[in-house]
Motif scaffolding. Structure first.
Motif, PDB file in Angstrom:
ATOM      1  N   HIS A  68       0.833  -1.198   0.000  1.00 52.38           N
ATOM      2  CA  HIS A  68       0.000   0.000   0.000  1.00 52.38           C
ATOM      3  C   HIS A  68       0.875   1.260   0.000  1.00 52.38           C
ATOM      4  O   HIS A  68       0.669   2.176  -0.789  1.00 52.38           O
ATOM      5  N   PHE A  69       1.875   1.258   0.876  1.00 56.43           N
ATOM      6  CA  PHE A  69       2.792   2.408   0.948  1.00 56.43           C
ATOM      7  C   PHE A  69       3.486   2.643  -0.394  1.00 56.43           C
ATOM      8  O   PHE A  69       3.570   3.770  -0.881  1.00 56.43           O
ATOM      9  N   LEU A  70       3.984   1.562  -1.002  1.00 64.80           N
ATOM     10  CA  LEU A  70       4.719   1.709  -2.269  1.00 64.80           C
ATOM     11  C   LEU A  70       3.798   2.235  -3.368  1.00 64.80           C
ATOM     12  O   LEU A  70       4.206   3.040  -4.210  1.00 64.80           O
ATOM     13  N   ASN A  71       2.561   1.774  -3.323  1.00 60.03           N
ATOM     14  CA  ASN A  71       1.604   2.212  -4.338  1.00 60.03           C
ATOM     15  C   ASN A  71       1.282   3.695  -4.168  1.00 60.03           C
ATOM     16  O   ASN A  71       1.393   4.480  -5.101  1.00 60.03           O
ATOM     17  N   VAL A  72       0.925   4.056  -2.957  1.00 60.81           N
ATOM     18  CA  VAL A  72       0.503   5.429  -2.700  1.00 60.81           C
ATOM     19  C   VAL A  72       1.644   6.411  -2.992  1.00 60.81           C
ATOM     20  O   VAL A  72       1.423   7.515  -3.484  1.00 60.81           O
ATOM     21  N   THR A  73       2.877   5.990  -2.696  1.00 60.23           N
ATOM     22  CA  THR A  73       4.000   6.917  -2.879  1.00 60.23           C
ATOM     23  C   THR A  73       4.650   6.750  -4.257  1.00 60.23           C
ATOM     24  O   THR A  73       5.680   7.359  -4.521  1.00 60.23           O
ATOM     25  N   LYS A  74       4.052   5.899  -5.075  1.00 57.69           N
ATOM     26  CA  LYS A  74       4.598   5.638  -6.420  1.00 57.69           C
ATOM     27  C   LYS A  74       6.071   5.236  -6.365  1.00 57.69           C
ATOM     28  O   LYS A  74       6.898   5.670  -7.161  1.00 57.69           O
ATOM     29  N   SER A  75       6.372   4.430  -5.394  1.00 60.79           N
ATOM     30  CA  SER A  75       7.736   3.932  -5.265  1.00 60.79           C
ATOM     31  C   SER A  75       7.847   2.569  -5.954  1.00 60.79           C
ATOM     32  O   SER A  75       6.984   2.207  -6.759  1.00 60.79           O
ATOM     33  N   PHE A  76       8.882   1.817  -5.639  1.00 60.84           N
ATOM     34  CA  PHE A  76       9.156   0.552  -6.314  1.00 60.84           C
ATOM     35  C   PHE A  76       9.299  -0.567  -5.303  1.00 60.84           C
ATOM     36  O   PHE A  76       9.685  -0.344  -4.162  1.00 60.84           O
ATOM     37  N   PHE A  77       9.007  -1.754  -5.795  1.00 60.79           N
ATOM     38  CA  PHE A  77       9.225  -2.951  -4.994  1.00 60.79           C
ATOM     39  C   PHE A  77      10.629  -3.455  -5.314  1.00 60.79           C
ATOM     40  O   PHE A  77      10.899  -3.852  -6.434  1.00 60.79           O
ATOM     41  N   PHE A  78      11.488  -3.422  -4.341  1.00 55.50           N
ATOM     42  CA  PHE A  78      12.866  -3.877  -4.552  1.00 55.50           C
ATOM     43  C   PHE A  78      12.988  -5.332  -4.128  1.00 55.50           C
ATOM     44  O   PHE A  78      12.554  -5.700  -3.033  1.00 55.50           O
ATOM     45  N   LEU A  79      13.575  -6.112  -5.000  1.00 53.86           N
ATOM     46  CA  LEU A  79      13.672  -7.530  -4.717  1.00 53.86           C
ATOM     47  C   LEU A  79      15.059  -8.022  -5.099  1.00 53.86           C
ATOM     48  O   LEU A  79      15.551  -7.729  -6.185  1.00 53.86           O
ATOM     49  N   ASP A  80      15.695  -8.733  -4.193  1.00 52.65           N
ATOM     50  CA  ASP A  80      16.994  -9.340  -4.497  1.00 52.65           C
ATOM     51  C   ASP A  80      16.738 -10.748  -5.014  1.00 52.65           C
ATOM     52  O   ASP A  80      16.243 -11.598  -4.274  1.00 52.65           O
ATOM     53  N   VAL A  81      17.049 -10.967  -6.269  1.00 49.06           N
ATOM     54  CA  VAL A  81      16.767 -12.264  -6.897  1.00 49.06           C
ATOM     55  C   VAL A  81      18.067 -12.908  -7.354  1.00 49.06           C
ATOM     56  O   VAL A  81      18.796 -12.325  -8.157  1.00 49.06           O
ATOM     57  N   TYR A  82      18.326 -14.066  -6.835  1.00 45.93           N
ATOM     58  CA  TYR A  82      19.547 -14.779  -7.210  1.00 45.93           C
ATOM     59  C   TYR A  82      19.184 -16.153  -7.763  1.00 45.93           C
ATOM     60  O   TYR A  82      19.014 -17.109  -6.990  1.00 45.93           O
ATOM     61  N   PRO A  83      19.072 -16.293  -9.076  1.00 42.76           N
ATOM     62  CA  PRO A  83      18.774 -17.621  -9.633  1.00 42.76           C
ATOM     63  C   PRO A  83      19.811 -18.662  -9.195  1.00 42.76           C
ATOM     64  O   PRO A  83      19.528 -19.855  -9.182  1.00 42.76           O
ATOM     65  N   TYR A  84      20.972 -18.200  -8.820  1.00 40.61           N
ATOM     66  CA  TYR A  84      22.012 -19.130  -8.366  1.00 40.61           C
ATOM     67  C   TYR A  84      21.530 -20.000  -7.204  1.00 40.61           C
ATOM     68  O   TYR A  84      21.850 -21.190  -7.146  1.00 40.61           O
ATOM     69  N   PHE A  85      20.774 -19.424  -6.283  1.00 41.89           N
ATOM     70  CA  PHE A  85      20.412 -20.185  -5.080  1.00 41.89           C
ATOM     71  C   PHE A  85      19.536 -21.404  -5.387  1.00 41.89           C
ATOM     72  O   PHE A  85      19.875 -22.510  -4.983  1.00 41.89           O
TER      73      PHE A  85
END
Ligand SMILES: *[C@@H]1O[C@H](CO)[C@@H](O)[C@H](O)[C@H]1NC(C)=O
Ligand SMILES: *[C@@H]1O[C@H](CO)[C@@H](O)[C@H](O)[C@H]1NC(C)=O
Length: 274
Positions: free
Chosen positions: A199-216
């Motif tokens: 909700h916060f990210l949407n209202v503030t037009k921010s981004f969802f940050f995700l650390d993705v490591y296919p290696y794992f």
């Protein structure tokens, strides 16, 4: 880094800002300005901050993420044109969550001296906060969004409008990720953290940050996951999700989509994140 691939929900929506950890030691060539470099300072025999930033510049990267707000690094980044993400350390989150004065102090001490000469564009509150689970860490889970709100209020009170507030999470925020259409957030954070966070990210037009490591996932099961699939190399191997009918050509897209499906289940239509 924006991954341009086709036929998949995650990339069409273009909302996940995934910065991939690139090892500086074996990235010699020039890379596109879409690429962001995660610049960590834990290690031996590191280049000096000056040399590191020269190097990042020579790679023609467009963005750099640091895991603190190191004033030496931020000073060196001034005038480089690099977009910068800085970070509030995990151990300051609970104090900031409960005290606006401390949030204001953090912004005044760590942002104001460098802004706007250093192009700080993201202020990340904590690092993979939901991946730690001692009793004290769990308390931090519930302080995360309140701390983000306070940091944002501080920025706003200083009339700083082009720094987005976010927080990077890891894939372990999911309870299930396979098949991707089965993606679901962990029940211990779903309602109490993810709903207010999205909700916060949407209202503030921010981004969802995700650390993705296919290696794992690959390294946990190298006999069943093709290395080419994990490295987004070639299309010989594909995986079709029986739930959605979507066909994946690489593990990265598959992982990103599992998060998109989890968000959708919380009733957060991703189009609202653009
Ligand atoms: C908030 O932090 C400031 C600065 O450390 C302190 O002076 C003040 O007493 C704190 N307020 C509360 C309610 O704890
Ligand atoms: C996202 O924000 C928009 C307004 O900017 C609102 O219309 C929409 O309902 C919000 N979506 C969610 C899931 O909160």
């Amino acid at each position: 880094m924006d991954k341009h691939t086709s036929g998949n929900k995650a990339t069409e929506m273009g909302v996940i800002n995934a910065l991939f950890l690139l090892s500086l030691t074996f990235s010699n060539g020039q890379i596109s300005s879409n690429i962001g470099i995660c610049y960590g300072q834990l290690g031996n025999n590191l280049l000096s901050p000056y040399q590191s930033i020269e190097f990042i510049n020579s790679m023609k990267a467009g963005r750099v993420k640091i895991y603190d707000a190191n004033p030496e690094v931020l000073k060196l980044l001034a005038g480089t044109g690099l977009h910068v993400s800085i970070m509030v350390p995990n151990n300051e989150i609970s104090n900031i969550a409960s005290n606006q004065t401390l949030a204001n102090q953090w912004v005044r001490n760590n942002v104001v001296p460098h802004y706007p000469q250093t192009m700080i564009r993201f202020l990340l509150v904590g690092n993979e906060v939901l991946s730690y689970s001692s009793d004290q860490d769990r308390e931090n889970w519930f302080n995360l969004v309140p701390a983000m709100r306070r940091i944002r209020a501080s920025l706003k009170s200083l009339n700083i409008r082009n720094i987005k507030v976010g927080t990077p999470l890891a894939m372990d925020v999911l309870q299930s990720s396979f098949p991707p259409s089965n993606g679901m957030f962990r029940s211990d954070v779903s309602e109490r953290v993810m709903v207010p966070l999205l909700h916060f990210l949407n209202v503030t037009k921010s981004f969802f940050f995700l650390d993705v490591y296919p290696y794992f996932p690959w390294s946990a099961d190298p006999n069943h996951i093709s290395l080419d699939y994990a490295l987004s190399r070639g299309t010989r191997f594909t995986y079709t999700d029986p739930g959605s009918g979507l066909r994946y050509t690489n593990l990265l897209d598959q992982m990103l989509d599992s998060v998109i499906f989890a968000m959708t289940k919380l009733g957060t239509p991703m189009s609202s994140f653009r």
